[in-house]
Write a protein that holds these residues in place. Structure first.
Motif, PDB file in Angstrom:
ATOM      1  N   TYR A 172      47.905  42.586  35.412  1.00  0.00           N
ATOM      2  CA  TYR A 172      49.292  42.410  34.992  1.00  0.00           C
ATOM      3  C   TYR A 172      49.645  43.468  33.964  1.00  0.00           C
ATOM      4  O   TYR A 172      48.788  43.956  33.230  1.00  0.00           O
ATOM      5  N   PRO A 206      44.560  31.158  36.775  1.00  0.00           N
ATOM      6  CA  PRO A 206      43.840  32.325  36.285  1.00  0.00           C
ATOM      7  C   PRO A 206      43.588  32.243  34.791  1.00  0.00           C
ATOM      8  O   PRO A 206      44.357  31.640  34.042  1.00  0.00           O
ATOM      9  N   ARG A 246      40.367  40.927  45.916  1.00  0.00           N
ATOM     10  CA  ARG A 246      39.470  39.809  46.207  1.00  0.00           C
ATOM     11  C   ARG A 246      38.020  40.249  46.089  1.00  0.00           C
ATOM     12  O   ARG A 246      37.695  41.430  46.114  1.00  0.00           O
ATOM     13  N   LEU A 285      46.328  42.293  43.062  1.00  0.00           N
ATOM     14  CA  LEU A 285      45.221  41.354  43.178  1.00  0.00           C
ATOM     15  C   LEU A 285      44.163  41.983  44.064  1.00  0.00           C
ATOM     16  O   LEU A 285      44.486  42.607  45.078  1.00  0.00           O
ATOM     17  N   TYR A 315      42.604  26.922  40.290  1.00  0.00           N
ATOM     18  CA  TYR A 315      43.542  27.921  40.788  1.00  0.00           C
ATOM     19  C   TYR A 315      44.290  28.606  39.655  1.00  0.00           C
ATOM     20  O   TYR A 315      45.063  29.514  39.889  1.00  0.00           O
ATOM     21  N   GLN A 374      43.094  39.711  39.102  1.00  0.00           N
ATOM     22  CA  GLN A 374      44.478  40.187  39.083  1.00  0.00           C
ATOM     23  C   GLN A 374      44.695  41.113  37.887  1.00  0.00           C
ATOM     24  O   GLN A 374      44.037  40.966  36.858  1.00  0.00           O
ATOM     25  N   TYR A 379      38.803  36.205  43.021  1.00  0.00           N
ATOM     26  CA  TYR A 379      39.743  37.322  42.961  1.00  0.00           C
ATOM     27  C   TYR A 379      39.979  37.705  41.515  1.00  0.00           C
ATOM     28  O   TYR A 379      39.634  36.969  40.586  1.00  0.00           O
ATOM     29  N   PHE A 397      53.118  40.737  37.285  1.00  0.00           N
ATOM     30  CA  PHE A 397      52.013  40.878  38.230  1.00  0.00           C
ATOM     31  C   PHE A 397      52.038  42.247  38.896  1.00  0.00           C
ATOM     32  O   PHE A 397      53.083  42.716  39.336  1.00  0.00           O
TER      33      PHE A 397
END
Lengths: 115, 112
Positions: free
Chosen positions: B36, B100, B51, B49, B98, B34, B32, B46
């Motif tokens: 921000y 980022p 995928r 997101l 996990y 993201q 994925y 945030f």
């Protein structure tokens, strides 16, 4: 949305002293929090992963004896910069991860200036 | 090693136009990506997101695309406003971690 607070927002200290920064998740429990450092116009640099009830995991090159991390509860992590020097002056930001998408909720940051 | 590239030059656009920011990556196969927003002296917030199996995602005036062949994500803000002026960061999952990894960010300046 999730709220993460940091205190203090700004701190000026003299070289050789220690500074503690608090990071709190206000409306959710965070078993894991992260501490970042950011220089002007640079990307966020992950310093360490703070785990509630266990030792923090530090990124390569980050001195664990200089940057002490304590995650005493599910809503509070602290970063203590020990024996601070001018080169430690930076913007320190904490975050907590939440949700299935692993989105990070950041605190407002702490501007540390060491004179 | 994994690398994320965002244009370091500020993007200047006129109010009402569509702003398009780019995030390129190499040596990655992220699950994925993201986006921000970061205002000066503040922590990032945030936004979206997307995928790896999604081509496009929208949220109000925001649109994100994800091209895993080109290894690129585009972030669009339509009908831009001066209040949209900020630095926009992309972040990719850590390739098995996990946590980022963030790009440097691109500054957007919307002129009235």
């Amino acid at each position: 949305g999730a709220v993460v607070s940091q205190h203090p927002s700004r701190v000026i200290c003299k070289s050789g002293t220690s500074v503690k920064i608090e990071c709190r998740s206000l409306d959710f429990q965070a078993t894991t929090m992260f501490w970042y450092r950011q220089f002007p116009k640079q990307s966020l640099m992950l310093m360490a992963t703070s785990n509630e009830g266990s030792k923090a995991t530090y990124e390569q090159g980050v001195e664990k004896d200089k940057f002490l991390i304590n995650h005493a509860s599910l809503t509070l992590s602290t970063l203590t910069v020990t024996s601070a020097h001018p080169e430690d002056s930076s913007f320190y930001i904490c975050s907590a991860m939440r949700g299935a998408d692993n989105e990070q909720y950041f605190g407002p940051g702490t501007r540390l200036t060491v004179t | 090693s994994q690398k994320i590239e965002q244009n370091s030059e500020a993007l200047n656009i006129q109010e009402g136009k569509t702003a398009t920011l780019t995030c390129n990556y190499t040596n990655y196969s992220p699950a994925y990506l993201q986006w921000y927003r970061q205002d000066p002296g503040r922590g990032p917030v945030f936004l979206l997101l997307i995928r790896e199996n999604e081509k496009e995602k929208r949220k109000e005036r925001l649109k994100v695309t994800f091209d895993t062949t080109l290894k690129q994500s585009l972030f669009h803000i339509t009908a831009s406003q001066p209040a949209d002026s900020a630095t926009y960061l992309c972040a990719l999952d850590g390739g098995g971690s996990y946590i980022p990894t963030f790009g440097r960010g691109t500054s957007l300046i919307v002129h009235p």
